[in-house]
Design an enzyme around this catalytic site. Structure first.
Site, mmCIF file in Angstrom:
data_model
loop_
_atom_site.group_PDB
_atom_site.id
_atom_site.type_symbol
_atom_site.label_atom_id
_atom_site.label_comp_id
_atom_site.label_asym_id
_atom_site.label_seq_id
_atom_site.Cartn_x
_atom_site.Cartn_y
_atom_site.Cartn_z
ATOM 1 N N TYR A 168 -10.574 27.562 18.314
ATOM 2 C CA TYR A 168 -11.159 27.025 19.548
ATOM 3 C C TYR A 168 -10.095 26.286 20.355
ATOM 4 O O TYR A 168 -9.889 26.547 21.542
ATOM 5 C CB TYR A 168 -12.305 26.087 19.176
ATOM 6 C CG TYR A 168 -12.996 25.402 20.326
ATOM 7 C CD1 TYR A 168 -13.865 26.094 21.154
ATOM 8 C CD2 TYR A 168 -12.812 24.044 20.560
ATOM 9 C CE1 TYR A 168 -14.527 25.463 22.194
ATOM 10 C CE2 TYR A 168 -13.461 23.396 21.595
ATOM 11 C CZ TYR A 168 -14.318 24.109 22.410
ATOM 12 O OH TYR A 168 -14.966 23.474 23.433
ATOM 13 N N LYS A 187 -8.277 27.054 24.125
ATOM 14 C CA LYS A 187 -8.495 26.078 25.194
ATOM 15 C C LYS A 187 -7.153 25.608 25.746
ATOM 16 O O LYS A 187 -7.009 25.362 26.948
ATOM 17 C CB LYS A 187 -9.314 24.895 24.683
ATOM 18 C CG LYS A 187 -10.781 25.218 24.403
ATOM 19 C CD LYS A 187 -11.515 25.727 25.625
ATOM 20 C CE LYS A 187 -13.029 25.791 25.386
ATOM 21 N NZ LYS A 187 -13.751 26.392 26.550
ATOM 22 N N THR A 197 -19.889 16.111 23.601
ATOM 23 C CA THR A 197 -21.008 16.119 24.550
ATOM 24 C C THR A 197 -22.289 16.485 23.812
ATOM 25 O O THR A 197 -22.337 17.519 23.126
ATOM 26 C CB THR A 197 -20.738 17.120 25.688
ATOM 27 O OG1 THR A 197 -19.476 16.802 26.303
ATOM 28 C CG2 THR A 197 -21.836 17.063 26.735
#
Length: 254
Positions: free
Chosen positions: A153, A157, A186
């Site tokens: 991931y 990114k 989040t």
């Protein structure tokens, strides 16, 4: 502050839940016309119904953003339905986990290449706009190491940040701005951290503790930064990585 977004035509990928949905709702609250996409046809239909309440113009289509032709088709159909493109928000993510070839392939195809393909498809329309803007959603995982299992991931990114910096310099002469928004942790119901809260409460508690503000962000807090970056109010901001993490990262950006 008036963001001067009234009447702008905005596209948001992965917009049926979480950050993407909050971005779409925020754009509509600023009186934009909005197009969305996601894989789940029922979720897209439900989101279009919800978002278009009150008469807003919302176009939606179910696609897999890994399918380049389908993604390009959605961009072109959105431009036709809305009457152009002023804003592109590349939000969809594979949320890849692990270090397997499959995990890296997922991150490559969704987090990076869906952004590349959407940007390339939107450029001809953005060049006709007087306020063209691109925002890609990255992550603080692209700047700091948060564990070996997150390397697929985070690696892509990081690549996304490099790509967007290059895009910003290439498109600046055309008046098109390109920025990255990098969220920290989040939380929303049904999201990644909600799952961690239920399945790994100790990890969840430790993550909360690691944030100086003592909590996680809401999707709306991330969306607020995206709206600013996409708006003419940020007219001299391009090539930036805008971190929204509650102070969690420790690096000093160069």
């Amino acid at each position: 502050m008036d963001l001067h977004l009234t009447g702008k035509k905005a596209l948001v990928t992965g917009a049926t839940r979480g950050i993407g949905n909050a971005i779409a709702r925020g754009l509509l609250s600023e009186r934009c016309d909005v197009a969305i996409c996601a894989r789940d046809a029922r979720a897209v239909e439900a989101s279009v119904r919800e978002l278009s309440r009150g008469g807003a113009q919302v176009f939606g289509k179910a696609i897999d953003v890994r399918d380049r032709e389908a993604l390009i088709g959605w961009v072109e159909a959105s431009a036709k339905e809305l009457g152009g493109i002023d804003i592109l928000v590349a939000n969809a993510s594979g949320l890849a986990h692990g270090v397997t070839p499959e995990a890296f392939r997922t991150a490559f195809e969704i987090d990076l290449m869906h952004t590349v393909n959407a940007v390339e498809a939107a450029i001809p329309y953005l060049k006709r706009s007087k306020a063209g803007a691109i925002v890609a959603i990255a992550s603080i995982s692209g700047s700091e190491d948060y564990g070996y299992d997150s390397s697929s991931y985070g690696s892509l990114k990081a690549a996304l940040q490099f790509y967007m910096k290059s895009v910003s310099r290439h498109l600046a002469p055309h008046g098109i701005r390109a920025n990255v928004v990098s969220p920290g942790t989040t939380y929303f119901k049904g999201g990644y951290w909600h799952k961690v809260e239920e399945e790994e409460p100790q990890t969840f508690a430790e993550t909360i503790k690691a944030n100086p503000l003592g909590r996680m962000a809401t999707p709306e807090e991330i969306a607020n930064m995206v709206l600013f970056a996409a708006s003419p109010a940020a007219s001299f901001v391009t090539g930036a990585n805008l971190v929204v993490d509650g102070g969690m990262t420790q690096r000093i950006p160069n």
